[in-house]
Scaffold this motif. Structure first.
Motif, short mmCIF file in Angstrom:
data_model
loop_
_atom_site.label_atom_id
_atom_site.label_comp_id
_atom_site.label_asym_id
_atom_site.label_seq_id
_atom_site.Cartn_x
_atom_site.Cartn_y
_atom_site.Cartn_z
N ALA A 54 9.50 13.90 0.17
CA ALA A 54 10.75 14.70 -0.30
C ALA A 54 11.72 14.83 0.57
O ALA A 54 11.67 14.84 1.27
N ASP A 60 1.15 -1.30 -0.54
CA ASP A 60 0.25 -0.17 0.28
C ASP A 60 1.01 1.06 -0.13
O ASP A 60 0.20 2.45 0.38
N ARG A 61 1.85 0.96 -0.04
CA ARG A 61 3.10 1.92 0.05
C ARG A 61 2.92 2.99 1.42
O ARG A 61 3.07 4.72 0.58
N ARG A 62 2.87 2.28 2.19
CA ARG A 62 3.29 3.27 2.93
C ARG A 62 4.19 2.65 4.54
O ARG A 62 4.56 1.45 4.18
N ALA A 113 2.77 7.94 4.02
CA ALA A 113 2.37 7.81 2.91
C ALA A 113 4.16 7.43 2.26
O ALA A 113 5.05 8.77 2.44
N LEU A 114 4.20 6.58 1.26
CA LEU A 114 5.64 6.60 1.11
C LEU A 114 6.04 8.24 -0.56
O LEU A 114 6.36 8.79 -0.67
N ASP A 115 4.46 8.39 -0.81
CA ASP A 115 4.32 9.55 -1.83
C ASP A 115 4.76 10.68 -1.18
O ASP A 115 4.60 12.00 -2.00
N GLY A 116 4.35 10.48 -0.13
CA GLY A 116 4.62 11.96 0.91
C GLY A 116 6.26 12.31 1.03
O GLY A 116 6.48 13.67 1.19
#
Length: 84
Positions: free
Chosen positions: A82, A59-61, A77-80
């Protein structure tokens, strides 16, 4: 120690880990960063280890916990993520 890490993982994350990896501690008795700069260094292994117990998720976490911490589980969250 490996079994203890796996047991802790299971109690926090609700399932068995895929694996546990360990690295020994190290101390340099003669200088720091000199071994790769053509200087002398005398590293010794310590009886302490750093252990990481993990399993993959779909789930990309990331869900992070430290047995030496205050008991908090951090969920990211991996998408968050940076730089900085």
């Amino acid at each position: 120690m490996i079994d203890e890490a796996a047991t802790d993982f299971e109690s926090v994350h609700g399932g068995r880990p895929s694996g546990t990896w360990a690295a020994p501690g190290r101390a340099n008795l003669i200088g720091e960063h000199t071994d790769y700069n053509d200087g002398f260094v005398l590293p010794i292994a310590l009886p302490h280890t750093t252990r990481v117990t993990a399993r993959s998720r779909s789930d990309r976490r990331l869900r992070l916990y430290s047995a030496q911490g205050d008991g908090t589980v951090t969920d990211l969250a991996l998408d968050g993520l940076a730089p900085g």
